[in-house]
Write an enzyme that holds these catalytic residues in place. Structure first.
Site, PDB file in Angstrom:
ATOM      1  N   ASP A  74      47.090  44.574  34.121  1.00 45.20           N
ATOM      2  CA  ASP A  74      47.177  45.138  32.824  1.00 45.20           C
ATOM      3  C   ASP A  74      48.399  44.425  32.101  1.00 45.20           C
ATOM      4  OD1 ASP A  74      46.503  45.891  30.132  1.00 45.20           O
ATOM      5  OD2 ASP A  74      47.365  47.793  30.441  1.00 45.20           O
ATOM      6  N   GLY A 188      49.531  53.949  22.648  1.00 46.50           N
ATOM      7  CA  GLY A 188      50.152  55.117  22.651  1.00 46.50           C
ATOM      8  C   GLY A 188      51.620  54.802  23.089  1.00 46.50           C
ATOM      9  N   HIS A 223      42.405  47.516  23.526  1.00 51.47           N
ATOM     10  CA  HIS A 223      43.540  48.459  23.801  1.00 51.47           C
ATOM     11  C   HIS A 223      43.946  49.264  23.128  1.00 51.47           C
ATOM     12  CE1 HIS A 223      45.338  45.434  26.911  1.00 51.47           C
ATOM     13  NE2 HIS A 223      44.258  44.820  26.616  1.00 51.47           N
ATOM     14  N   ASN A 245      40.580  50.053  27.069  1.00 50.94           N
ATOM     15  CA  ASN A 245      41.880  50.427  27.778  1.00 50.94           C
ATOM     16  C   ASN A 245      42.182  51.698  27.512  1.00 50.94           C
ATOM     17  OD1 ASN A 245      41.755  47.773  28.655  1.00 50.94           O
ATOM     18  ND2 ASN A 245      44.013  47.631  28.478  1.00 50.94           N
TER      19      ASN A 245
END
Ligand code: 13P
Length: 297
Positions: A74, A188, A223, A245
């Site tokens: 990633d 996040g 994402h 993701n």
């Protein structure tokens, strides 16, 4: 990934910032018959404890179940979260040589022309070894240090969202296999002081997503998969998102137990991964939709 897109389902990618998280994620995928990716991003060995592409690759060889899993590298940024340049070609070259099934180059912090040029170089290198490449166009925010602008303002303005016409050009000129798009989700937080915070509930512009799907015609990637409003995620899967993701949703339960009961933290990852698959993304049994007729296991 193309079969997932055709079947209007998605392949979740789970990030592994700590080694003991990998086995329970593989087990959760197997137990729910969900096809998914085991992923590591560069920031997970720089800011967390994932070691690097090689140790993750070696651990994956021990725990993988290829009926249900593949290994993906990633985010390898060209300019990182702290705005420092990265020797991205070396990192991506190492992963391809090791045998990663797919990789992501992230030049989205660069202007369009430079993003195209960097992505093109990695596509040429990886395709020569039969490895699929993901890239990003637009700004999926959240990894940078410091507070985000207020979310509703961000969403309403569409600032940083992927432009469908730029996406058309980007895909045509790079030959990239999958495209990560910015349509409302945010990553996040990963800064040491903010990484325990609960994520905000993001929404998605399905209209923008559909426009990008029409101009690109390749599988699209979402994402920031933790904590998006559920109806938005399920709609996004119907409108071109083939890969999602997920990091925060399985990392925070692991970290929460690290000090008090570390021996229980892998099971917390197992439970959290199952919740994502079963409740948040509704992907139980997806392997049978992606690979019909193979009757895995
Ligand atoms: P979350 O932390 O929101 O799950 O995002 C993960 C991600 O996009 C990793 O590339």
């Amino acid at each position: 990934m193309e079969r997932a897109a055709l079947a209007r389902t998605a392949i979740p990618g789970f990030n592994i910032p700590y080694f003991p998280m990998m086995e329970p994620v593989v087990r959760a995928l197997r137990d729910t018959r969900c096809f998914g990716l085991i992923m590591v991003a560069r920031l997970e060995w720089v800011k967390f404890a994932a070691g690097g592409p090689r140790p993750i690759y070696e651990l994956y060889q021990q725990v993988k179940d290829e009926r249900f899993t593949r290994l993906h590298l990633d985010h390898v940024p060209v300019i990182d979260e702290d705005h420092l340049p990265v020797d991205y070609e070396a990192v991506l070259g190492e992963a391809v040589a090791l045998g990663y099934d797919s990789v992501m180059v992230d030049a989205s912090r660069l202007p369009l022309e430079e993003n195209i040029a960097a992505t093109r170089r990695i596509v040429d290198m990886a395709h020569a070894s039969g490895v699929a490449v993901e890239a990003e166009l637009g700004a999926v925010m959240g990894h940078e240090a410091g507070p985000l602008p207020p979310y509703e303002e961000l969403f309403a303005s569409g600032k940083g969202f992927t432009d469908p016409e730029e996406a058309r050009r980007f895909v045509a000129e790079t030959g990239v296999d999958w495209l990560s798009v910015a349509v409302g989700s945010v990553h996040g937080a990963i800064g040491a002081s903010a990484r325990r915070e609960k994520k905000l509930e993001a929404r998605l512009s399905i209209e923008r997503l559909e426009a990008i799907r029409q101009t690109t015609g390749i599988p699209l990637v979402l994402h920031g998969g933790t904590g998006i409003r559920k109806n938005c995620v399920l709609d996004a899967i119907r409108h071109g998102i083939a890969k999602i993701n997920v990091a925060t949703a399985i990392r925070q339960p692991y970290e929460a137990l690290l000090e008090s009961a570390p021996e229980e933290s892998p099971e917390a990852v197992y439970r959290a991964t199952r919740k994502v698959i079963e409740e948040d993304l509704e992907l139980v049994g997806s392997v049978d939709r992606i690979n019909p007729g193979t009757a895995a296991g």
